[in-house]
Design a protein around this motif. Structure first.
Motif, PDB file in Angstrom:
ATOM      1  N   TYR A 121      66.734  11.450   4.247  1.00 52.59           N
ATOM      2  CA  TYR A 121      65.738  10.415   3.997  1.00 52.59           C
ATOM      3  C   TYR A 121      64.670  10.280   5.073  1.00 52.59           C
ATOM      4  CZ  TYR A 121      69.026   9.281   0.335  1.00 52.59           C
ATOM      5  OH  TYR A 121      69.850   9.357  -0.764  1.00 52.59           O
ATOM      6  N   PHE A 170      63.623  11.279  -3.610  1.00 51.63           N
ATOM      7  CA  PHE A 170      64.684  10.491  -4.257  1.00 51.63           C
ATOM      8  C   PHE A 170      64.082   9.604  -5.348  1.00 51.63           C
ATOM      9  CE2 PHE A 170      67.081   6.604  -4.862  1.00 51.63           C
ATOM     10  CZ  PHE A 170      68.240   7.160  -5.402  1.00 51.63           C
ATOM     11  N   GLY A 194      72.789   1.221  -6.453  1.00 50.27           N
ATOM     12  CA  GLY A 194      72.457   2.630  -6.675  1.00 50.27           C
ATOM     13  C   GLY A 194      73.648   3.571  -6.683  1.00 50.27           C
ATOM     14  N   GLY A 195      74.832   3.052  -6.400  1.00 49.68           N
ATOM     15  CA  GLY A 195      75.990   3.944  -6.294  1.00 49.68           C
ATOM     16  C   GLY A 195      76.090   4.589  -4.922  1.00 49.68           C
ATOM     17  N   ASN A 200      78.531   7.782  -1.719  1.00 53.05           N
ATOM     18  CA  ASN A 200      78.176   8.850  -0.773  1.00 53.05           C
ATOM     19  C   ASN A 200      79.106   8.859   0.445  1.00 53.05           C
ATOM     20  OD1 ASN A 200      74.741   8.194  -1.595  1.00 53.05           O
ATOM     21  ND2 ASN A 200      75.980   9.843  -2.392  1.00 53.05           N
ATOM     22  N   TYR A 243      72.669  15.892 -11.355  1.00 55.96           N
ATOM     23  CA  TYR A 243      72.509  16.390  -9.980  1.00 55.96           C
ATOM     24  C   TYR A 243      71.919  17.802  -9.937  1.00 55.96           C
ATOM     25  CZ  TYR A 243      74.751  12.155  -8.608  1.00 55.96           C
ATOM     26  OH  TYR A 243      75.002  10.816  -8.405  1.00 55.96           O
ATOM     27  N   THR A 262      65.905  17.553  -7.721  1.00 58.09           N
ATOM     28  CA  THR A 262      67.108  17.401  -6.884  1.00 58.09           C
ATOM     29  C   THR A 262      67.250  18.593  -5.935  1.00 58.09           C
ATOM     30  OG1 THR A 262      68.125  16.219  -8.726  1.00 58.09           O
ATOM     31  CG2 THR A 262      69.584  16.878  -6.933  1.00 58.09           C
ATOM     32  N   PHE A 282      64.925  17.962  -3.130  1.00 58.57           N
ATOM     33  CA  PHE A 282      65.502  16.895  -2.295  1.00 58.57           C
ATOM     34  C   PHE A 282      66.583  17.487  -1.380  1.00 58.57           C
ATOM     35  CE2 PHE A 282      69.016  13.673  -2.178  1.00 58.57           C
ATOM     36  CZ  PHE A 282      68.375  12.658  -1.480  1.00 58.57           C
ATOM     37  N   MET A 288      77.384  18.359  -3.414  1.00 54.76           N
ATOM     38  CA  MET A 288      76.090  19.032  -3.383  1.00 54.76           C
ATOM     39  C   MET A 288      76.066  19.936  -2.151  1.00 54.76           C
ATOM     40  SD  MET A 288      72.760  16.920  -4.526  1.00 54.76           S
ATOM     41  CE  MET A 288      71.959  16.637  -2.970  1.00 54.76           C
ATOM     42  N   GLU A 305      76.159  16.520   0.497  1.00 52.46           N
ATOM     43  CA  GLU A 305      76.402  15.181  -0.062  1.00 52.46           C
ATOM     44  C   GLU A 305      77.616  15.196  -0.964  1.00 52.46           C
ATOM     45  OE1 GLU A 305      73.291  12.053  -1.691  1.00 52.46           O
ATOM     46  OE2 GLU A 305      73.822  13.433  -3.271  1.00 52.46           O
TER      47      GLU A 305
END
Ligand code: SAH
Ligand code: AVI
Length: 313
Positions: free
Chosen positions: A21, A29, A144-145, A149, A189, A196, A199, A235, A265
């Motif tokens: 980020y 994102f 956001g869940g 993570n 994903y 993605t 990202f 990921m 991730e």
């Protein structure tokens, strides 16, 4: 940087997701959230649009402190519900990305002139001890869940810390993603536009800048897979050919064989039972549970249980 050192130097390599980020990663994102395949954002958004009035009417918080607030897109439903009640509210967005905090803070003040916005820049995985303790009832939002993570022990530690600092009038508003058919998860994903993938690779641009490394992002492939036994998306970045990478700030040269991976991730998926158990171990009891008919996502409010904590902590 210690986490990067530990995570990168020896295989199996793995990095904490906060490195995604920077400004570009946050923007990517945001674009993921708009892809056809990434259902969590629009599902949680619909739940908030529908239930924000009831949630805020029930809790009546004077403060909202949001962990990993990002662009606060969905939080606006909570703020609008406060506005409708004409109550003064203080919003504390807490995020590791300076740019997203600054931009979001400015746009929120424009959109909600009555709102006091106090941005908090920091890393929530480093602990919550330095956060202000808002009085008069605080809603801690973790949407956001993003809890997914974290591995179970880290999730438990973070929730336990939250529960410990909460007063009986405070509440947690938690969004968690649910177990569902593998094909839906895989597509979410690995979207068809490659957002993605971009990202995921952006992490290597961040490492190049922050750690004075010379990764070639295009020499790594994006891979995501659903590990059914562990109920989580994993990921990876996969080296497409043997390569060496110099990491100046770690004074190290990394050697990758073709096919070698970095786990960038995990994104855990919960059942009603698994999230209830996790919260209970942290000393939190679910008060309300909102979910769509297909049970793709859960939005929960939880209250701290006095003197309940897991003996392993
Ligand atoms: N809550 C938003 C954004 C989720 S993306 C939503 O539901 O859409 C995850 C957010 O958490 C990003 O904005 C990221 O910058 C932030 N974040 C990731 N790791 C963090 C950490 N360790 N400490 C603080 N913020 C973090
Ligand atoms: C922020 N977090 C909840 C997202 C997720 O779904 O785990 C990050 C993400 N990674 C890939 N797509 C979205």
């Amino acid at each position: 940087m210690e986490d990067a050192r530990v995570g990168l130097l020896e295989p199996p390599r793995r990095l904490p997701p906060k490195y995604f980020y920077d400004a570009r990663g946050s923007a990517l994102f945001d674009r993921i959230c708009d892809t056809e395949e990434y259902y969590p954002t629009r599902t949680e958004n619909a739940l908030l649009a529908r239930h924000a009035g009831e949630i805020m009417g029930h809790i009546r918080p004077r403060h909202i402190l949001e962990l990993g607030s990002g662009t606060s897109r969905k939080t606006r439903h909570l703020l609008r519900a406060r506005e409708a009640r004409e109550c003064g509210t203080v919003y504390w967005p807490f995020d590791v990305c300076r740019e997203v905090l600054e931009e979001t803070g400015e746009s929120l003040v424009e959109e909600f002139p009555w709102l006091e916005v106090n941005p908090l820049l920091g890393d929530y995985s480093a602990g919550l001890a330095h956060l202000p303790r808002p009085a008069d009832g605080c809603l801690y939002a973790f949407l956001g869940g993003t809890l997914g993570n974290f591995e179970e022990p880290e999730a438990l530690k973070l929730l336990s810390e939250l529960a410990f600092r909460m007063s009986p009038a405070d509440r947690l508003l938690l969004g968690v993603d649910r177990v569902k058919p593998t094909s839906v998860l895989q597509a979410a994903y690995d979207d068809s536009q490659g957002v993605t993938a971009a990202f995921n690779r952006n992490l290597l641009h961040v490492l190049n800048r922050e750690l004075e490394a010379d990764f070639e992002p295009e020499a790594f492939a994006h891979r995501s897979l659903y590990n059914e036994a562990a109920a989580r998306i994993e990921m990876y970045l996969v080296a497409e050919a043997p390569q060496q990478v110099r990491v100046g700030r770690l004074e190290a040269t990394l050697r990758f064989d073709a096919g070698e991976t970095i786990l960038t991730e995990i994104s855990r998926k919960f059942t009603e039972a698994s999230v209830t158990r996790l919260l209970a171990r942290a000393g939190l009891a679910i008060e309300r549970h909102y979910a769509p008919d297909n049970q793709y996502f859960s939005l929960l409010t939880a209250v701290p249980q006095p003197d309940v904590h897991d003996p392993v902590i």
